[in-house]
Design an enzyme around this catalytic site. Structure first.
Site, PDB file in Angstrom:
ATOM      1  N   TRP A 184      67.282  85.070  11.976  1.00 12.53           N
ATOM      2  CA  TRP A 184      66.064  85.221  11.187  1.00 12.53           C
ATOM      3  C   TRP A 184      65.795  86.704  10.914  1.00 12.53           C
ATOM      4  CZ3 TRP A 184      66.180  81.490  15.162  1.00 12.53           C
ATOM      5  CH2 TRP A 184      66.115  80.162  14.696  1.00 12.53           C
ATOM      6  N   HIS A 224      59.647  81.249  10.094  1.00 11.25           N
ATOM      7  CA  HIS A 224      59.739  79.789   9.987  1.00 11.25           C
ATOM      8  C   HIS A 224      58.398  79.190  10.428  1.00 11.25           C
ATOM      9  CE1 HIS A 224      61.716  79.787  14.315  1.00 11.25           C
ATOM     10  NE2 HIS A 224      60.701  80.604  14.219  1.00 11.25           N
ATOM     11  N   ARG A 260      61.447  86.103   4.963  1.00  5.28           N
ATOM     12  CA  ARG A 260      62.643  86.638   5.640  1.00  5.28           C
ATOM     13  C   ARG A 260      63.131  87.861   4.901  1.00  5.28           C
ATOM     14  NH1 ARG A 260      65.844  81.149   7.593  1.00  5.28           N
ATOM     15  NH2 ARG A 260      63.970  80.196   8.450  1.00  5.28           N
ATOM     16  N   GLN A 290      58.345  75.964   4.056  1.00  2.19           N
ATOM     17  CA  GLN A 290      58.921  74.981   4.984  1.00  2.19           C
ATOM     18  C   GLN A 290      57.887  73.923   5.336  1.00  2.19           C
ATOM     19  OE1 GLN A 290      60.529  76.948   8.496  1.00  2.19           O
ATOM     20  NE2 GLN A 290      62.465  77.329   7.466  1.00  2.19           N
ATOM     21  N   VAL A 324      65.789  73.683  20.635  1.00  2.00           N
ATOM     22  CA  VAL A 324      66.109  72.248  20.679  1.00  2.00           C
ATOM     23  C   VAL A 324      67.382  71.998  21.478  1.00  2.00           C
ATOM     24  CG1 VAL A 324      64.977  71.592  18.524  1.00  2.00           C
ATOM     25  CG2 VAL A 324      67.341  72.405  18.478  1.00  2.00           C
ATOM     26  N   ALA A 356      61.806  67.572  16.581  1.00  2.00           N
ATOM     27  CA  ALA A 356      61.160  68.462  15.615  1.00  2.00           C
ATOM     28  C   ALA A 356      62.136  68.735  14.484  1.00  2.00           C
ATOM     29  CB  ALA A 356      60.746  69.768  16.294  1.00  2.00           C
TER      30      ALA A 356
HETATM   31  C1  YSA Z   1      65.057  73.602  13.626  1.00  2.00           C
HETATM   32  C2  YSA Z   1      64.852  72.822  14.735  1.00  2.00           C
HETATM   33  C3  YSA Z   1      63.557  72.372  14.979  1.00  2.00           C
HETATM   34  O1  YSA Z   1      63.331  71.624  16.099  1.00  2.00           O
HETATM   35  C4  YSA Z   1      62.521  72.648  14.130  1.00  2.00           C
HETATM   36  C5  YSA Z   1      62.740  73.434  13.029  1.00  2.00           C
HETATM   37  C6  YSA Z   1      64.007  73.912  12.790  1.00  2.00           C
HETATM   38  C7  YSA Z   1      64.246  74.781  11.606  1.00  2.00           C
HETATM   39  C8  YSA Z   1      64.215  76.248  11.957  1.00  2.00           C
HETATM   40  N1  YSA Z   1      62.892  76.697  12.326  1.00  2.00           N
HETATM   41  C9  YSA Z   1      64.655  77.040  10.774  1.00  2.00           C
HETATM   42  O2  YSA Z   1      63.898  77.796  10.183  1.00  2.00           O
HETATM   43  N2  YSA Z   1      65.912  76.786  10.428  1.00  2.00           N
HETATM   44  S1  YSA Z   1      66.621  77.445   9.141  1.00  2.00           S
HETATM   45  O3  YSA Z   1      66.612  78.865   9.220  1.00  2.00           O
HETATM   46  O4  YSA Z   1      67.941  76.844   9.017  1.00  2.00           O
HETATM   47  O5  YSA Z   1      65.716  76.998   7.923  1.00  2.00           O
HETATM   48  C10 YSA Z   1      65.358  75.639   7.719  1.00  2.00           C
HETATM   49  C11 YSA Z   1      65.510  75.264   6.259  1.00  2.00           C
HETATM   50  O6  YSA Z   1      64.755  76.200   5.474  1.00  2.00           O
HETATM   51  C12 YSA Z   1      66.933  75.426   5.745  1.00  2.00           C
HETATM   52  O7  YSA Z   1      67.669  74.256   6.002  1.00  2.00           O
HETATM   53  C13 YSA Z   1      66.723  75.630   4.279  1.00  2.00           C
HETATM   54  O8  YSA Z   1      66.460  74.417   3.615  1.00  2.00           O
HETATM   55  C14 YSA Z   1      65.448  76.435   4.266  1.00  2.00           C
HETATM   56  N3  YSA Z   1      65.729  77.870   4.162  1.00  2.00           N
HETATM   57  C15 YSA Z   1      66.114  78.712   5.134  1.00  2.00           C
HETATM   58  N4  YSA Z   1      66.251  79.965   4.683  1.00  2.00           N
HETATM   59  C16 YSA Z   1      65.947  79.916   3.362  1.00  2.00           C
HETATM   60  C17 YSA Z   1      65.618  78.584   3.040  1.00  2.00           C
HETATM   61  N5  YSA Z   1      65.259  78.219   1.801  1.00  2.00           N
HETATM   62  C18 YSA Z   1      65.221  79.193   0.872  1.00  2.00           C
HETATM   63  N6  YSA Z   1      65.513  80.491   1.103  1.00  2.00           N
HETATM   64  C19 YSA Z   1      65.876  80.884   2.329  1.00  2.00           C
HETATM   65  N7  YSA Z   1      66.138  82.170   2.547  1.00  2.00           N
END
Ligand code: YSA
Length: 342
Positions: free
Chosen positions: A164, A184, A210, A224, A267, A310
């Site tokens: 992140w 997030h 981000r 999100q 998780v 989650a």
């Molecule tokens: C994972 C486990 C949990 O128990 C609960 C939540 C999570 C998700 C975690 N907090 C998270 O942020 N994961 S992630 O970085 O992979 O982002 C989740 C989703 O947000 C991605 O699958 C994507 O659909 C979206 N995302 C991430 N970065 C992005 C983005 N969409 C647009 N631009 C970006 N830079």
């Protein structure tokens, strides 16, 4: 013999310069064609003041008549010119009949806006989860390091922080910068668990940030929807069933959802869900997993009794897949040609 000009006046009484001043003042005050015409009748018409004055010249002795006549004629010409100028000015400034307002014309259509495609998608996601019994709650976009990372089992020196890229707030405390724009919506898991007892079934929609270079599937500002379910007897089957129901509700019953192992420090086990893009590629939609027992224990829950799952859904990615948009950057370009299609 009395020098009678008109009315009770004699030539000696008449101050032509005063008549001129008065006439010009009145003309300047005439603000439409009717007022100007009335002024003309008053001074230059048959019974007008200057006309009467000229008529009265005949009674003057010959030696004075000539000079008085010249003065009065100059006055008449001057007033006539002033009148012509005034009339031209009034005509130019009053609308031509064709340009007059036609109150019977129908009004121009009012341009009406509509909700942004991300808002529309967000509302659909919320409806889908509400129908499954979830409540909707919101959390802060400016967050503490503690909630965004530490209490999600991501300490300062943990390599998972690299997942992140973070926008830190310029606020110093004890030599540290503990405030940031949340990366997030997961910090709301901790905030919610802290204040509520199971059973828990909530979603948390919201904006995240981000420090990322944008490309076709990444924006530095993204939306999100976090989901959190905690109760007795919750298993991975519940996670899978809930997310499959969500995918089918939004994309149709035939759409394939792919579950793969993924790592998130908060998780155990963790998963990533992708759905198939038009060209056969898989696009990652969300991260998910079973809430880590250490997180449950740290917030006072007994992990032997309670379990939970989650997830964090990317709303822009959901909208891309729903509407068939191949570049995330369109959403925030503010190009009306794009936005008007929704
Ligand atoms: C994972 C486990 C949990 O128990 C609960 C939540 C999570 C998700 C975690 N907090 C998270 O942020 N994961 S992630 O970085 O992979 O982002 C989740 C989703 O947000 C991605 O699958 C994507 O659909 C979206 N995302 C991430 N970065 C992005 C983005 N969409 C647009 N631009 C970006 N830079």
């Amino acid at each position: 013999m009395e020098e009678r000009l008109y009315g009770d006046h004699t030539m000696a009484d008449i101050d032509l310069a005063a008549v001129e001043r008065r006439a010009l003042d009145e003309l300047a005050a005439a603000c439409d064609a009717a007022a100007a015409a009335a002024w003309r009748a008053r001074y230059l018409g048959k019974k007008g003041e200057v006309t009467q004055l000229l008529r009265g010249l005949g009674v003057l002795p010959a030696d004075r008549r000539k000079q008085a006549g010249q003065t009065a004629n100059r006055l008449r010409a001057l007033l006539q010119e002033a009148f012509d100028r005034r009339r031209a000015l009034l005509e130019a400034s009053s609308p031509a009949p064709s340009a007059a307002i036609d109150v019977t014309l129908p009004a121009r259509p009012h341009r009406q806006g509509h909700l942004h495609p991300i808002t529309l998608t967000l509302r659909e996601i919320e409806r889908a989860f509400r129908d499954m019994g979830f409540a909707v709650v919101e959390g802060p976009q400016v967050e503490w390091d503690e909630y965004n990372f530490e209490r999600l089992r991501i300490p300062a020196d943990h390599p998972a922080r690299d997942m992140w890229d973070t926008l830190w707030i310029d606020y110093e405390r004890d030599g540290r910068y503990p405030m940031l724009l949340r990366t997030h919506t997961s910090p709301m898991q901790i905030r919610y668990i802290e204040r509520h007892r199971p059973p828990i079934r909530v979603i948390v929609p919201g904006t995240c940030y981000r420090y990322e270079a944008t490309d076709a599937t990444h924006e530095w500002m993204l939306t999100q929807v976090e989901g959190l379910v905690i109760d007795e007897g919750i298993s991975f089957a519940h996670l899978k069933g809930t997310l499959e129901a969500f995918v089918h509700r939004l994309f149709g019953p035939d759409v394939e959802a792919r579950f793969r192992c993924d790592y998130f420090p908060f998780v155990e086990p963790g998963a990533e869900v992708a759905i198939r893009w038009r060209d056969g590629r898989w696009i990652e939609l969300l991260g998910a997993g079973m809430v880590h027992p250490e997180i449950l224990a740290a917030t006072g829950y007994d992990p032997a009794r309670y379990t939970g799952f989650a997830f964090g859904i990317g709303v822009e990615r959901t909208a891309m897949l729903r509407y068939g948009i191949d570049d995330i950057r369109y959403f925030y370009d503010n190009a009306l040609g794009f936005l008007e299609q929704f």
